[in-house]
Design an enzyme around this catalytic site. Structure first.
Site, mmCIF file in Angstrom:
data_model
loop_
_atom_site.group_PDB
_atom_site.id
_atom_site.type_symbol
_atom_site.label_atom_id
_atom_site.label_comp_id
_atom_site.label_asym_id
_atom_site.label_seq_id
_atom_site.Cartn_x
_atom_site.Cartn_y
_atom_site.Cartn_z
ATOM 1 N N LYS A 1 -50.067 -71.683 47.070
ATOM 2 C CA LYS A 1 -48.676 -71.757 46.599
ATOM 3 C C LYS A 1 -47.919 -72.936 47.196
ATOM 4 O O LYS A 1 -47.077 -73.527 46.536
ATOM 5 C CB LYS A 1 -47.949 -70.445 46.882
ATOM 6 C CG LYS A 1 -48.453 -69.321 45.997
ATOM 7 C CD LYS A 1 -47.474 -68.168 45.879
ATOM 8 C CE LYS A 1 -47.955 -67.215 44.794
ATOM 9 N NZ LYS A 1 -47.196 -65.983 44.718
ATOM 10 N N LYS B 1 -57.493 -66.175 38.385
ATOM 11 C CA LYS B 1 -57.030 -64.802 38.169
ATOM 12 C C LYS B 1 -55.845 -64.784 37.187
ATOM 13 O O LYS B 1 -55.091 -65.759 37.107
ATOM 14 C CB LYS B 1 -56.668 -64.119 39.490
ATOM 15 C CG LYS B 1 -55.361 -64.525 40.101
ATOM 16 C CD LYS B 1 -54.887 -63.502 41.141
ATOM 17 C CE LYS B 1 -53.474 -63.877 41.585
ATOM 18 N NZ LYS B 1 -52.746 -62.845 42.263
ATOM 19 N N LYS C 1 -48.780 -64.026 36.866
ATOM 20 C CA LYS C 1 -47.514 -64.210 36.160
ATOM 21 C C LYS C 1 -47.012 -65.642 36.256
ATOM 22 O O LYS C 1 -46.214 -66.073 35.441
ATOM 23 C CB LYS C 1 -46.425 -63.231 36.603
ATOM 24 C CG LYS C 1 -46.369 -62.803 38.032
ATOM 25 C CD LYS C 1 -45.143 -61.929 38.273
ATOM 26 C CE LYS C 1 -45.458 -60.576 38.855
ATOM 27 N NZ LYS C 1 -45.917 -60.602 40.241
HETATM 28 N N1 AQP Z 1 -55.307 -60.681 38.182
HETATM 29 C C1 AQP Z 1 -55.212 -59.574 38.912
HETATM 30 N N2 AQP Z 1 -56.208 -58.670 38.930
HETATM 31 C C2 AQP Z 1 -56.125 -57.523 39.661
HETATM 32 N N3 AQP Z 1 -55.034 -57.220 40.424
HETATM 33 C C3 AQP Z 1 -54.021 -58.099 40.435
HETATM 34 N N4 AQP Z 1 -52.828 -58.105 41.062
HETATM 35 C C4 AQP Z 1 -52.138 -59.222 40.737
HETATM 36 N N5 AQP Z 1 -52.863 -59.982 39.912
HETATM 37 C C5 AQP Z 1 -54.035 -59.307 39.698
HETATM 38 C C6 AQP Z 1 -52.388 -57.033 41.937
HETATM 39 O O1 AQP Z 1 -51.078 -56.652 41.558
HETATM 40 C C7 AQP Z 1 -50.355 -56.260 42.723
HETATM 41 C C8 AQP Z 1 -49.022 -56.931 42.765
HETATM 42 O O2 AQP Z 1 -49.144 -58.318 42.793
HETATM 43 P P1 AQP Z 1 -47.808 -59.205 42.888
HETATM 44 O O3 AQP Z 1 -47.167 -59.340 41.572
HETATM 45 O O4 AQP Z 1 -46.933 -58.684 43.934
HETATM 46 O O5 AQP Z 1 -48.279 -60.548 43.384
HETATM 47 P P2 AQP Z 1 -49.426 -61.447 42.955
HETATM 48 O O6 AQP Z 1 -50.733 -60.894 43.405
HETATM 49 O O7 AQP Z 1 -49.084 -62.740 43.525
HETATM 50 O O8 AQP Z 1 -49.341 -61.397 41.360
HETATM 51 P P3 AQP Z 1 -49.392 -62.645 40.450
HETATM 52 O O9 AQP Z 1 -49.253 -62.257 39.044
HETATM 53 O O10 AQP Z 1 -50.580 -63.450 40.772
HETATM 54 O O11 AQP Z 1 -48.064 -63.394 40.863
HETATM 55 P P4 AQP Z 1 -47.906 -64.915 41.156
HETATM 56 O O12 AQP Z 1 -48.318 -65.594 39.895
HETATM 57 O O13 AQP Z 1 -46.445 -65.052 41.447
HETATM 58 O O14 AQP Z 1 -48.798 -65.247 42.309
HETATM 59 C C9 AQP Z 1 -51.233 -56.564 43.926
HETATM 60 O O15 AQP Z 1 -51.863 -55.368 44.338
HETATM 61 C C10 AQP Z 1 -52.234 -57.519 43.378
HETATM 62 O O16 AQP Z 1 -53.475 -57.436 44.056
#
Ligand code: AQP
Length: 346
Positions: free
Chosen positions: A124, A207, A210
């Site tokens: 990030k 992965k 969002k």
């Molecule tokens: N692709 C994924 N597959 C399985 N689990 C996932 N999680 C996120 N992406 C996947 C799980 O969702 C929970 C919450 O995640 P979060 O939104 O708090 O943060 P993140 O992991 O950073 O999600 P994003 O979508 O990837 O956000 P950005 O793009 O902002 O980095 C966690 O339990 C995570 O494991």
């Protein structure tokens, strides 16, 4: 980074904690990797606390109006996915101040080197680390506080959070070691199921996320049936059909991802899905997957829309959740302050 780990969790009541950032639309990865499994833990009767981690969200810039809307929408997403605010405790992180207070103690326990090694920080902050917020760097210490301020023993998460959970264990162990106590549990990550890492629909090596610039890379929980079907139809695949055995998915990340998604949505094993679809082309499998995804997600997004029509009710649920949460967090913070040597109010 390893400290002596003598604490056993036998002394702690089993308790589940997990959080999701209200920083954009919920997607299928959040649902299969987290939300769906939260409901399973709750329904097994384990005391569970689920959190909208708004303090984490602002480690990168959030538009204030969007943050409020996303927090309420995430709360609606939790409830629509099966979290019962009476059975579980549903909270917004900033309404339970002990999270941030314990995080400060952990900022003083964790080491700069530990934080600098975190993959999410490197991804990030990228090459622009000098301009990243201090909060983004310290993010894993706040995450450790979120978990340990409840003495949570288990944390269901997706695979991407494994490294942060390991750091939480290191912080607990170092605190216990430095102060000669067995106060914090050594939390177990719970990373299980067919979809612990849902991949982008456009690139099987990334992965689903969002923050991906391409909306076609993910299925949002609020996508309608047409959008879901279109995204799955256009999902990247290879020219071969589906194999009959799991080993036939090796080196085929996009095919494996779609099969994993099908298995997780249908609560079946990958083997069972291949037993049905092995030998079939994607022109058969993709429409079946789209129908299944719509059948599973449409009731959730309809329920989210219904709940979002009454934001005052969502706010009441979060206020009640915070009051129940603080019955757990306030005594744990008080004891932590005492262990550290802070003079309590007379
Ligand atoms: N692709 C994924 N597959 C399985 N689990 C996932 N999680 C996120 N992406 C996947 C799980 O969702 C929970 C919450 O995640 P979060 O939104 O708090 O943060 P993140 O992991 O950073 O999600 P994003 O979508 O990837 O956000 P950005 O793009 O902002 O980095 C966690 O339990 C995570 O494991």
């Amino acid at each position: 980074m390893t400290e002596t780990r003598e604490t056993t969790n036998a002394a702690f009541t089993p308790r589940v904690f997990s959080g999701i950032q209200p920083s954009g639309d919920l997607h299928l990865g959040n649902y299969l990797g987290a939300l769906k499994r939260f409901a399973d833990a709750q329904n097994r009767g384990i005391q569970s606390i689920y959190c909208m981690v708004d303090l984490h969200a602002i480690t990168v810039w959030q538009d204030p109006a969007d943050l409020k809307r996303s927090t309420r929408e995430l709360c609606a997403g939790f409830i629509a996915s099966g979290i019962d605010p009476e059975k579980s405790i549903l909270i917004n992180q900033s309404q339970v101040p002990e999270h941030a207070q314990l995080a400060w103690i952990f900022n003083c326990v964790a080491r700069m080197g530990w934080m600098g090694r975190m993959t999410q920080w490197k991804d990030k902050a990228g090459k622009n680390a000098e301009n990243a917020s201090l909060g983004l760097f310290a993010y894993p210490a706040l995450m450790a506080a979120d978990i340990l301020v409840y003495h949570a023993t288990h944390v269901p998460v997706g695979e991407d959070q494994k490294q942060h959970l390991e750091l939480t264990r290191d912080i607990a162990a170092k605190f216990n070691h430095d102060y000669g106590v067995e106060f914090f549990p050594i939390t177990e990550p719970v990373i299980e199921g067919a979809a612990t890492r849902v991949m982008s629909l456009r690139d099987g090596s990334k992965k689903m996320s969002k923050s991906d610039a391409s909306d076609a890379s993910r299925i949002n929980m609020t996508d309608d049936a047409d959008a879901i079907a279109r995204k799955i139809r256009k999902a990247k695949t290879d020219p071969e059909g589906l194999p009959s055995e799991v080993k036939g998915l090796e080196d085929r990340p996009e095919a494996r991802n779609l099969v994993n998604i099908y298995a997780a949505l249908d609560d079946r094993s990958v083997e069972a899905v291949l037993a049905e679809y092995g030998g079939q082309p994607f022109s058969v499998f993709k429409p079946a997957l789209a129908d299944l995804a719509v059948a599973r997600l449409a009731p959730i997004s309809a329920e989210m829309a219904r709940l979002m029509a009454d934001p005052a009710q969502i706010d009441r649920i979060l206020t009640e959740g915070a009051a129940r949460a603080r019955e757990i967090t306030a005594p744990i913070l008080r004891q932590t302050y005492d262990i550290v040597g802070m003079v309590a109010p007379a």
